[in-house]
Design an enzyme around this catalytic site. Structure first.
Site, PDB file in Angstrom:
ATOM      1  N   HIS A 162       0.853  -1.197   0.000  1.00 37.50           N
ATOM      2  CA  HIS A 162       0.000   0.000   0.000  1.00 37.50           C
ATOM      3  C   HIS A 162       0.881   1.236   0.000  1.00 37.50           C
ATOM      4  O   HIS A 162       1.737   1.399   0.870  1.00 37.50           O
ATOM      5  CB  HIS A 162      -0.910   0.009   1.231  1.00 37.50           C
ATOM      6  CG  HIS A 162      -1.966  -1.054   1.197  1.00 37.50           C
ATOM      7  ND1 HIS A 162      -3.034  -1.011   0.329  1.00 37.50           N
ATOM      8  CD2 HIS A 162      -2.108  -2.186   1.921  1.00 37.50           C
ATOM      9  CE1 HIS A 162      -3.797  -2.090   0.518  1.00 37.50           C
ATOM     10  NE2 HIS A 162      -3.253  -2.820   1.474  1.00 37.50           N
ATOM     11  N   CYS A 204      -0.662   1.863  -4.985  1.00 40.03           N
ATOM     12  CA  CYS A 204      -1.362   3.093  -5.337  1.00 40.03           C
ATOM     13  C   CYS A 204      -0.342   4.229  -5.434  1.00 40.03           C
ATOM     14  O   CYS A 204       0.625   4.281  -4.672  1.00 40.03           O
ATOM     15  CB  CYS A 204      -2.414   3.427  -4.287  1.00 40.03           C
ATOM     16  SG  CYS A 204      -3.762   2.217  -4.202  1.00 40.03           S
TER      17      CYS A 204
END
Length: 353
Positions: A162, A204
């Site tokens: 992440h 991301c």
């Protein structure tokens, strides 16, 4: 009385070269052209899953899938550093203990019998990752946990987990910033720890991680641009979680078709996930890279293929004359008047008589 220096010379000679009549593979022309300008002699891979917890199953599947691909193409475990923050194979929620799949069809168990995890669980930290890259591992660190690269090493770094604008989270407790990553890679360059480096990031806002790079010979690809999310691909209802991320899914679809003597290039690999299938926009940075990616074999980073020269005749090797060796030494190190150079009688020169 003059001084006498005794030189002990260690020499390694190949006495006999046995002719090799093995069939030589017919290498693609793109590969032949490229190796003339490639100066690397060894390949290494650093594969990192920085996330934790069962719902991040896909990140373990991501990194294990890349691990399986580089091993299949020839990089040995001794030159792969695998970092997994959570062990999905042994997670109590896993309905298939000891197995990790990267697709709902469950054709391939990417957590096979030959997986060697180097950093596991709480060993996967920013500190250990930076120490690994820069060669500053702590005393007592096992050799298998060290990145023993040199100036002739091509290094693949794959990161998944992440991320956000300018950072990648490690185990939801800390993060590495793009500046810290750039500084670590600059240390690698200054310490002559790589020849060329290929960074892959599947998170991301992944492109933010390579924004601060300024070291030479770096090629980077990211699954999403700043401000974009990197999305998952599909769910396996029997397991109840997403199986793999979109970018890595299509990257693996490409890599599965690559063989050691393939003519596929890095340039083709940079286009594996167009926006219509990835949904996010894949970012590429190649301004720091000196070669044309379209002429670089994909095995320069994902494999371990070496150009070799096959000799089919005997080679006559003779021992250099002692006088010539001393003369060469004098040329570089003019002797003092009272010093006499003498070779210690250790090499069995009589075998060359």
């Amino acid at each position: 009385m003059g001084r006498r220096l005794i030189f002990s010379v260690s020499l390694i000679f190949v006495i006999n070269i046995i002719p090799c009549f093995c069939e030589t593979p017919n290498l693609p022309q793109k590969y032949v052209d490229s190796v003339q300008t490639s100066t690397h002699t060894n390949n290494w891979a650093v594969l990192v899953d920085a996330s934790r917890f069962w719902f991040n199953y896909r990140h373990v599947a991501n990194v294990l899938s890349i691990y399986r691909s580089v091993k299949r193409l020839g990089i040995p475990d001794s030159q792969i550093i695998l970092m997994i923050a959570d062990d999905m194979a042994c997670n109590p929620r896993n309905p298939n203990p000891g197995f990790v799949y990267n697709n709902a069809n469950q054709h391939i168990n990417v957590y096979g019998d030959d997986v060697e995890v180097d950093y596991r669980g709480y060993e996967v930290t920013v500190e250990n990752f930076v120490r690994l890259l820069t060669g500053r591992t702590q005393n007592g660190t096992a050799r298998s946990k060290k990145l023993l690269t040199d100036t002739s090493s091509n290094v693949l770094i794959y990161l998944t987990g992440h991320g956000g604008d300018g950072f990648l989270k490690f185990q939801d407790s800390e993060e590495i910033t793009n500046q810290e990553l750039a500084d670590a890679i600059e240390q690698m360059w200054q310490k002559k720890r790589y020849n060329e480096l290929f960074l892959m990031v599947d998170t991301c806002q992944a492109a933010s991680l390579y924004e601060k790079f300024h070291s030479p010979n770096i090629l980077a690809i990211a699954s999403s641009l700043v401000g974009e999310d990197s999305l998952s691909h599909h769910v396996d209802p029997s397991i109840g979680v997403y199986m793999i991320d979109r970018y890595t899914y299509y990257a693996l679809e490409f890599l599965e078709k690559v063989q050691p003597n393939s003519n596929r290039t890095i340039g083709e690999f940079l286009q594996v996930c167009p926006k219509r299938v990835c949904i996010s926009t894949v970012g590429v940075r190649k301004d720091l890279y000196r070669r044309d990616p379209n002429k670089v074999p994909i095995t320069d980073f994902f494999g371990s293929i070496r150009p070799t020269h096959t000799v089919t005749e005997r080679i006559n090797i003779t021992l250099a004359n002692e006088e010539d060796v001393i003369e060469d030494f004098h040329h570089d190190h003019p002797p003092a008047p009272d010093i006499e150079y003498k070779f210690a009688p250790q090499f069995p020169s009589e075998i060359f008589a």
